[in-house]
Design an enzyme around this catalytic site. Structure first.
Site: not given
Length: 680
Positions: A28, A480
């Site tokens: 990049h 959960h």
């Protein structure tokens, strides 16, 4: 006014970055070119560090949160005298190089404080770095002796500010008034898909103002070098708020495609590099070129760092004379040495002691060790009363101005921010002299898994204290109840997962986690009460698995289990004894540690030719490595009292024993395939 040498240095970075990426044919280049002015300003004017003493505790920290721009970081580390050579820059993104595709902390390169690349993690780690600085300063500084007074500087991009983890961490930072945290936001308006206007149009500064941050704007980050410097100076003067400076830049500044996504994630191409170098007055024929003037300028910067380090050491010598006990404690913590008496302080239990949930047993450990382990710092994601992580006498880490605590406090109120909590803990550990922990329900470690993965990758000693570990949490139901979660954690390299069966194993899990300084540990604890077992020990947890109870002669079957199911395995063995089946019971609190034992030890636990049945109230995924058959849960759970759930899912001795007998009968007259294969 900005000097010519500063302009030359910035343009050197702007021309060097494309060479680094082009040589690799990967990377990049755009962000390093656009961020060159802010990076140079930070390293040349502000960052206090000594590359010859890279772990100096009072150095300023720099975090490149947008880690894809790492060519910029590697260049800055090279210029400032860290252990990245010009040849290392030429080996960017190549096998076994010091310059991988994104920055990796604790992998041999000095000056890389945290691993970045997954966006949002770096800026979130920086919050942890700033917390650690504030805590260390409040703990050790004395009038006239500011041993700890460093800043944490961050460069981040649009992508970092879109990831949810940074919002969690930035909110914490604003609440905690972390005035020594300064973020430079590279506002280049470009991401992979194109202009950020496609999906990111919020006013970032207004959001951060709402978090309690100090904000500034630099309209021309490509050329207003003086403005960048002045903004950082202004940020340093704001001591009761973290700061973000929004700096409008042009990605790939100088390239023919500047300002476009084309320069984000691909080499510029040789012809465009020629154009860039010509634009900035460099000879296009020179590759990886650093002018002698720039080398000399950065050599002077390095000297200033050495002078700052020498001055600090002189200050510490005077501090040690004035406060010898504090100095000794400071030295121990910075060295990462555990205090004497830690093992002896751990609670131990006998089978006569009453049954207790391992989350409560964990609290017992914390109450014993917290007073003698002052580097332990952490808290819960708004579940303190359920996780039981706040020890007696704990003081909250809060700004003094709030009246809720002090920066010398060690208990962190993370709020409902599991991902941010985990990333912050990584930063706290990265600072040094601290052992952080974060807590929530085990099911919700998945919210923070991106940061947990980086704990493992970066060798951060973070303790993840996870309660409500299975269907045993009961009525809260399948939303959960962790089923697959333990398999997720076990799949990660360089992490320890502990599921203790009783009080001794809980103490042993803490001891082993604290002794393992280069990897995180996940302590997986029950809500329901568990009996203390005959044969359990603190010490044997370090082996990962061990024979808890045995029979005379050769066993007919090995029952192996973890956590709350170990007691069930013991009861199942009693049921099998009624059928004249001899059972060995193996407690298996930590797969990873057992896997590291010698082949001889493994075979002593799981003897060849004896079938193995695993019992765990979790997914059976992965047990095929150790067991010939497995009893577990491969569906989601249900909402009901724990006792009813264990019965529903076949995890009771009366239901397991017939299955165990079938396994024994199946292998009667034949030899089970040996499971403990040698590792090659």
């Amino acid at each position: 006014m900005v000097a010519e040498i500063d302009v030359l240095s910035i343009n050197t970075i702007r021309t060097l970055a494309p060479d680094v990426v082009q040589k690799a044919n990967s990377g990049h280049p755009g962000a390093p070119m656009g961020c060159a002015p802010m990076a140079h300003t930070l390293f040349a004017k502000f960052i206090k560090a000594n590359p010859s003493a890279p772990t100096w505790i009072n150095r300023d920290r720099f975090v490149l949160s947008n880690g894809h721009a790492c060519a910029l970081l590697y260049i800055m580390l090279h210029l400032t005298g860290h252990n990245i050579s010009l040849e290392d820059l030429k080996q960017f993104r190549q096998l076994n190089s010091k310059t991988p595709g994104h920055p990796e902390a604790n992998h041999g390169v000095t000056g890389i404080e945290v691993s970045t690349g997954p966006l949002g993690q770096g800026i979130s780690n920086a919050v942890g770095l700033a917390i650690a600085e504030a805590h260390a300063a409040a703990t050790f500084n004395r009038p006239g002796f500011d041993l700890i007074d460093n800043y944490t500087y961050v460069i981040c991009g649009d992508g970092c500010l879109q990831e949810g983890v940074q919002a969690e961490a930035a909110s914490v930072a604003g609440h905690l008034q972390l005035g020594k945290l300064i973020v430079l936001y590279d506002d280049n308006h470009i991401q992979i898909d194109g202009d950020t206007a496609l999906g990111f149009t919020e006013d970032v500064n207004k959001r951060f103002e709402a978090y309690g941050w100090h904000t500034q704007v630099i309209a021309d980050g490509d050329k207003d070098f003086d403005g960048i410097e002045a903004a950082i100076e202004a940020a340093k003067k704001v001591t009761d708020k973290p700061s973000i400076i929004k700096i409008r830049t042009t990605i790939g500044f100088g390239s023919k495609n500047q300002g476009e996504e084309k320069v984000h994630g691909a080499p510029l191409g040789e012809q465009d590099i020629v154009n860039v170098k010509s634009l900035f007055g460099f000879n296009p024929e020179n590759k990886f070129f650093i002018p002698e003037e720039v080398k000399a300028y950065y050599a002077e910067i390095q000297k200033k760092g050495v002078e700052a380090y020498d001055a600090w050491n002189a200050l510490f010598a005077k501090y040690a004379a004035a406060y010898p006990d504090l100095a000794a404690e400071f030295t121990r913590r910075v060295a990462g040495e555990l205090p004497a008496g830690l093992k002896e302080a751990l609670p131990r239990y006998t089978p006569a002691d009453p049954a207790v949930a391992t989350r409560k047993l964990s609290e017992n450990v914390l109450n014993k060790i917290a007073p003698i382990l002052p580097e332990l710092i952490g808290g819960s994601a708004d579940l303190t009363g359920s996780n039981l992580t706040r020890w007696k006498g704990a003081v909250d880490f809060q700004p003094d101005s709030t009246g809720l605590g002090t920066y010398a406090g060690r208990y962190l109120r993370f709020g409902v921010r599991e991902h941010g909590m985990s990333a912050i803990c990584n930063g706290i550990h990265a600072y040094g002299a601290h052992i952080p922990f974060g807590a929530t329900f085990f099911n919700f470690i998945s919210y923070g898994l991106g940061a947990v993965r980086l704990s493992a990758l970066s060798h951060h000693q973070v303790l993840y204290i996870m309660t409500h570990d299975s269907i045993g949490l009961g009525e809260d139901g399948p939303t959960h109840q962790p089923i697959e979660t333990l398999a997720e954690i076990r799949a990660l390299p360089n992490i320890l997962s502990f599921r203790p069966a009783d009080g001794n194993e809980t103490s042993g899990a803490y001891l082993t986690a604290l002794q393992n300084k280069t990897r995180p540990s996940v302590l997986i604890l029950t809500r329901q009460n568990l009996p203390h077992l005959v044969g359990s020990t603190v010490e044997k947890v370090a082996f990962g698995g061990y024979v808890l109870q045995d029979v005379e002669g050769k066993a007919d079957i090995v029952l192996v289990a973890t956590g709350s199911e170990v007691a069930i395995a013991v009861d199942t063995a009693a049921e099998l004894a009624k059928l004249s089946i001899k059972s060995r019971v193996v407690s298996f609190p930590c797969w990873e540690l057992f896997d590291e034992q010698s082949q001889e030890y493994k075979e002593s636990v799981f003897p060849e030719g004896v079938p193995v049945l695993s019992i765990e109230a979790m997914s059976t995924y992965g047990w095929e490595k150790w067991a010939h058959a497995s009893i577990g849960i491969n569906t989601f759970g249900a909402s009901a009292p724990a006792k009813d759930l264990y019965k529903k899912f076949g995890l009771t001795p009366d239901q397991i024993a017939p299955k165990a007998k079938k396994l024994v009968d199946f292998y009667a007259g034949r030899t089970p395939e040996y499971k403990l294969r040698h590792a090659f």
